[in-house]
Design an enzyme around this catalytic site. Structure first.
Site, short mmCIF file in Angstrom:
data_model
loop_
_atom_site.label_atom_id
_atom_site.label_comp_id
_atom_site.label_asym_id
_atom_site.label_seq_id
_atom_site.Cartn_x
_atom_site.Cartn_y
_atom_site.Cartn_z
N ASP A 179 -0.63 -5.35 5.64
CA ASP A 179 -1.68 -6.05 5.09
C ASP A 179 -1.30 -6.22 3.67
O ASP A 179 -0.89 -5.29 3.16
CB ASP A 179 -3.23 -5.42 5.59
CG ASP A 179 -3.23 -4.04 5.15
OD1 ASP A 179 -2.33 -3.44 5.07
OD2 ASP A 179 -4.65 -3.91 4.36
N GLU A 180 -1.90 -7.16 3.12
CA GLU A 180 -1.96 -7.42 1.47
C GLU A 180 -0.55 -6.94 1.01
O GLU A 180 -0.54 -6.16 -0.11
CB GLU A 180 -3.26 -6.47 1.23
CG GLU A 180 -4.51 -6.71 1.68
CD GLU A 180 -5.56 -5.92 1.12
OE1 GLU A 180 -6.86 -6.40 0.83
OE2 GLU A 180 -5.33 -4.57 1.35
N ALA A 181 0.37 -7.24 1.57
CA ALA A 181 1.74 -6.99 0.94
C ALA A 181 2.11 -8.19 -0.06
O ALA A 181 2.84 -8.91 0.06
CB ALA A 181 2.92 -6.87 1.90
N HIS A 227 0.95 -1.03 -0.13
CA HIS A 227 0.18 -0.07 0.03
C HIS A 227 0.82 1.36 -0.14
O HIS A 227 0.58 2.24 0.68
CB HIS A 227 -0.84 0.00 1.12
CG HIS A 227 -1.83 -1.24 1.27
ND1 HIS A 227 -3.19 -0.90 0.56
CD2 HIS A 227 -1.96 -2.21 1.68
CE1 HIS A 227 -3.75 -2.16 0.47
NE2 HIS A 227 -3.26 -2.93 1.36
#
Length: 509
Positions: free
Chosen positions: A310-312, A229
């Site tokens: 998150d969501e790496a 992100h």
């Protein structure tokens, strides 16, 4: 304990108090002769809320019956008692926060009876279940001015939330001006989802938000999301980020959402996630993280600093683990307790005591629960934000004009209520649960009216999960109690969605 004014109608209180008893006696009549006395700050709070609710401007000179507000140390933190009858109203908090929450209970009790304003005769004893009761506002996908953030603080504090998590950075924009890294807002703050205008908070803006929150007993928790992100950070500092990593799933998501795909060096206005990553292991990246964390910690009086995690999806697993270890140590070195999304539980060398925030489903899938338990096993605690219960940006019905549906489809008011925090993560003891947080992501949410539409009434369900004892929670009674807040929410100017699950009643008519 029953919470009834009589055998037909529960008291209109949300979140449900621990104990509430109708005294079976005449209530207290509010009129222009009533005085509010006691704790000075609390007196002004009550006068302001009652003026907004009833139009009455009450005095402060005691002459007979009135409303007494006081702090009586000795009870549990944030607890209060409220007693009302025809002779007056007394609200006593164990601390200033408890008194503040007792005041909001008092305001919820106010009802019009023909040409009079009444407070029923009741005795209430109340304390929170969890110490951390949070809402999250994503100001990165869409930016919101200080006034909108403060209005959301007011709405949340009235439901006894005590933390505001601000998601200050993402692929679409960087929203906080930091003295050591001015390029972040100079070059990476002007974009938002859909090409909408961006923006950022100056140090003075951020201080205004913190002060507004503190006056309502709310702690601000800032988040800088890393190592994924981070596309916006790369717009400002291109040498710190990797080339976007795109997968077939990301391409499919872009097509499904009619969203653009990211391009290196170009501000991102879509909603695909997982493609960006900081360049891990580079000394320049380490310096960047240290600068950002140090600046933000110095600007934030609260104890927490959220570093995302998150969501790496574009980050190598070993690099990810090394980065989270380094970032959590940097937060601790800056004097704050680190918080990270539950994926960070996979990193074996997190700083001890790091708090995990769970965003999986009410019934965990894959290894979500194991990663979450890992925080408690290393001396930390857990904040619960199950996406299919308390993500306020999920559609509440298929035909909702805003929101997404990836969290197991639309989330109705009933589904947002019908979960038990203690049962989400198997093997996680209650004492390891710091609290509950209701996030509001803003891919589809661009205005203050959008915030109201998506948050209300489901934010009330999250408030009850965070505050109320299990014995006090009941779906059928909640629906009735919530309907009793119609006139109050109208008086506050809240543009709430009138869910079909609730009989909304304007008792002021």
């Amino acid at each position: 304990m029953p919470m009834t004014v009589d055998s037909r109608e529960p008291l209109p209180l949300v979140p449900a108090p621990t104990v509430a008893r109708h005294l079976g006696a005449p209530g207290f009549t509010l009129n222009g002769r009533v005085a509010v006395t006691g704790d000075e700050a609390a007196v002004e709070t009550v006068r302001g809320f009652l003026a907004a609710r009833t139009g009455l401007l009450l005095g402060t000179a005691a002459e007979g019956v009135g409303i007494e507000l006081r702090i009586e140390p000795g009870g549990a933190p944030e607890s209060y008692t409220l007693i009302s009858d025809a002779g007056g109203v007394a609200v006593a908090g164990a601390d200033a926060a408890g008194l503040f929450y007792g005041i909001h209970t008092l305001i919820q009790l106010v009802r019009r009876d023909r040409d009079k304003w009444l407070i029923p005769a009741v005795r209430i004893e109340d304390a929170p279940r969890f110490a951390y009761r949070g809402v999250m506002l994503d100001v990165a996908r869409h930016f919101f001015p200080v006034e909108t953030v403060c209005a959301y603080i007011d709405r949340a504090a009235a439901l006894k939330f005590n933390h505001l998590h601000l998601h200050l950075s993402d692929d679409q924009g960087w929203r906080i001006d930091l003295p050591s890294r001015p390029e972040l807002t100079r070059r990476a703050a002007s974009s938002s989802v859909g090409g909408d205008p961006g923006g950022f908070y100056s140090a003075e803006d951020y201080a205004r938000i913190i002060a507004h929150a503190a006056a309502r007993h709310m702690t601000v928790v800032p988040e800088i999301d890393m190592p994924g992100h981070t596309h916006a950070a790369g717009i400002a500092y291109p040498d710190l980020v990797e080339t976007p990593v795109l997968t077939d799933q990301m391409r499919a998501d872009a097509a499904a959402f009619a969203s653009p795909l990211p391009a290196e060096g170009v501000p991102y206005t879509g909603i695909v996630v997982g493609f960006s990553s900081l360049r891990i292991g580079d000394p320049a990246t380490d310096d960047f993280v240290a600068d950002v964390v140090t600046d933000l910690a110095a600007m934030t009086p609260g104890p927490y600093l959220h570093i995302g995690g998150d969501e790496a999806l574009g980050t190598d697993a070993a690099d990810y683990a090394a980065f989270l270890a380094q970032a959590t140590r940097a937060v601790a070195a800056a004097g704050k307790t680190p918080i990270a999304w539950h994926e960070a539980g996979a990193a074996p060398s997190l700083h001890p005591g790091t708090i995990g925030q769970y965003w999986g489903f009410v019934s965990p899938t894959g290894d979500m629960d194991a990663k979450t338990r890992a925080f408690a096993e290393r001396g930390g605690r857990v904040i619960l934000s199950p996406a299919d219960a308390v993500y306020l940006d999920m559609k509440d019905a298929e035909d909702c004009p805003l929101g997404l549906t990836w969290a197991n489809g639309p989330t109705s008011l009933h589904r947002s209520y019908a979960w038990e925090p203690g049962s989400v993560i198997p093997g996680l003891p209650e004492e390891a649960i710091l609290g509950v947080e209701a996030p509001l992501w803003t891919e589809t949410i661009a205005t203050a009216a959008d915030i109201d539409r998506m948050a209300f009434p489901r934010i009330a369900a999250a408030a009850e999960a965070a505050w109320s004892a299990p014995h006090a929670r009941d779906w059928d009674l909640f629906r009735v109690r919530l309907g009793g807040l119609t006139a109050l929410w109208d008086a506050y100017g809240i543009g709430f969605h009138r869910s079909d699950d609730v009989d909304w009643r304007d008792d002021d008519a």
